[in-house]
Enzyme design. Structure first.
Site, short mmCIF file in Angstrom:
data_model
loop_
_atom_site.label_atom_id
_atom_site.label_comp_id
_atom_site.label_asym_id
_atom_site.label_seq_id
_atom_site.Cartn_x
_atom_site.Cartn_y
_atom_site.Cartn_z
N ASN A 146 3.81 -3.54 -6.58
CA ASN A 146 4.38 -3.94 -5.31
C ASN A 146 3.27 -4.69 -4.59
O ASN A 146 2.19 -4.13 -4.37
CB ASN A 146 4.78 -2.65 -4.59
CG ASN A 146 4.90 -2.79 -3.09
OD1 ASN A 146 5.15 -3.88 -2.58
ND2 ASN A 146 4.75 -1.67 -2.38
N LYS B 34 3.22 -5.62 -1.58
CA LYS B 34 3.21 -5.25 -0.15
C LYS B 34 3.15 -6.52 0.71
O LYS B 34 3.76 -7.52 0.38
CB LYS B 34 2.04 -4.32 0.15
CG LYS B 34 2.04 -3.09 -0.75
CD LYS B 34 1.13 -1.99 -0.27
CE LYS B 34 1.20 -0.82 -1.23
NZ LYS B 34 0.47 0.34 -0.80
N HIS C 69 10.05 2.91 -0.18
CA HIS C 69 8.60 3.02 -0.34
C HIS C 69 8.03 3.83 0.82
O HIS C 69 8.54 3.74 1.96
CB HIS C 69 7.95 1.63 -0.39
CG HIS C 69 6.48 1.71 -0.67
ND1 HIS C 69 5.56 1.87 0.34
CD2 HIS C 69 5.78 1.70 -1.82
CE1 HIS C 69 4.34 1.94 -0.20
NE2 HIS C 69 4.45 1.84 -1.51
N GLU D 165 5.71 3.43 2.81
CA GLU D 165 5.44 2.70 4.06
C GLU D 165 6.74 2.39 4.82
O GLU D 165 6.74 2.33 6.04
CB GLU D 165 4.63 1.42 3.73
CG GLU D 165 3.20 1.79 3.34
CD GLU D 165 2.55 0.89 2.30
OE1 GLU D 165 3.00 -0.25 2.12
OE2 GLU D 165 1.59 1.36 1.66
N GLU E 243 5.55 8.83 -5.69
CA GLU E 243 4.30 8.43 -5.07
C GLU E 243 3.96 9.41 -3.95
O GLU E 243 4.49 9.28 -2.84
CB GLU E 243 4.43 7.02 -4.49
CG GLU E 243 4.81 5.97 -5.51
CD GLU E 243 4.51 4.57 -5.01
OE1 GLU E 243 3.49 4.01 -5.41
OE2 GLU E 243 5.27 4.07 -4.18
N GLY F 209 -2.76 4.02 -1.24
CA GLY F 209 -3.52 3.10 -0.40
C GLY F 209 -5.00 3.39 -0.29
O GLY F 209 -5.52 4.30 -0.93
N SER G 292 -2.79 5.20 -5.93
CA SER G 292 -4.19 5.06 -6.38
C SER G 292 -4.35 5.11 -7.90
O SER G 292 -5.33 5.65 -8.41
CB SER G 292 -5.09 6.11 -5.72
OG SER G 292 -5.17 5.87 -4.33
#
Ligand code: PGA
Length: 260
Positions: free
Chosen positions: A9, A11, A97, A99, A169, A175, A215
């Protein structure tokens, strides 16, 4: 061997030019790897999708969008409809996701509408789930994952199952400030996810690919991929350089093969 899934992704990184050159390079570097062995996908920004569509061979790299509205059209300022994404010939849509859930407030109920809508428009729906650090500290990670799956996939008919992919995730692993989950922890949660999918859909639920993300890097990818319940890796930072991603894919695949 089972097919291994590798995806990234992008982002809110890479403009149109950067995305197309990244995709061209990635395609070139990975084109000799049999697509019976791997599934490779990239999820660029909305504004890059049109150009991405014209520079990628879809039998080599699938393309996806980072989000989608659950309505085809209407008074939804700032949203992108499934019909608009259809015009771009996308293969998949990522939904939920971390975020999107945590910065933009998307709920499981909204995500269920999005998953249904994506499937109705014949996209692969890549549903992302994961517990926060607070959930983990309270010891309710398994419950949270089960809730996210049971609501997110509520009412999905059996004949759509081949179009569902799951990304697990853990929010605390994602991140720059993320701490990668250990392979043991990831495997444990993937097992919970697979059990829940079987509970929801019977035997067919076992065929839904479940990818680990958060990560992932060149050092932990091998250990993760050899876990029996991990079907692939969903990668952010470590995949945004095409040659580094190519190497990660090759090395990880080799570790998987050596292990089997
Ligand atoms: P990361 O991102 O690999 O940079 O932690 C993962 C993701 O957000 O999907």
């Amino acid at each position: 061997m089972k097919k291994l899934y590798f995806g990234t992704n992008l982002k809110m990184y890479k403009d149109i030019k950067e995305t197309t050159s990244y995709l061209r390079e990635l395609q070139n570097l990975t084109k000799d790897i049999s697509r019976d062995e791997i599934e490779l996908f990239v999820i660029p920004s909305y504004t890059s999708l049109n150009s991405a569509d014209s520079c990628v061979d879809r039998s080599l790299i699938k393309l996806g969008a980072q989000n989608m509205c659950w309505e085809e059209e209407g008074q939804y300022t700032g949203e992108i409809s499934p019909k608009m994404l259809k015009e771009l010939n996308l293969d998949l849509v990522m939904l939920g996701h971390s975020e999107r859930r945590h910065i933009f407030g998307e709920t499981d109920e909204m995500l269920n509408k999005k998953v249904k809508c994506a499937l109705d428009h014949d996209f692969i729906a890549l549903l992302c789930i994961g517990e926060t650090i607070e959930n983990k500290n309270y010891g309710i990670s398994d419950e949270i994952l089960r809730i996210q799956l049971k609501i997110g996939l509520f009412g999905i008919p059996q004949d759509k199952l081949t179009k569902i992919w799951i990304a697990y995730e853990p929010v605390w692993a994602i991140g720059v400030n993320g701490i990668p989950a250990t392979a043991e922890y990831a495997e444990e949660k993937h097992k919970v996810i697979k059990e829940c999918l079987t509970e929801l859909f019977g035997e067919a639920g076992k065929n839904i690919p479940v990818l680990y993300g958060g990560s992932v890097n060149p050092f932990n990818a091998g250990e993760l991929i050899i876990q029996p319940s991990i079907d692939g890796l969903f990668i952010g930072r470590s995949a945004w350089n095409a040659s580094a991603f190519n190497e990660l894919i090759r090395n990880t695949k080799k570790i998987y093969l050596d292990h089997h």
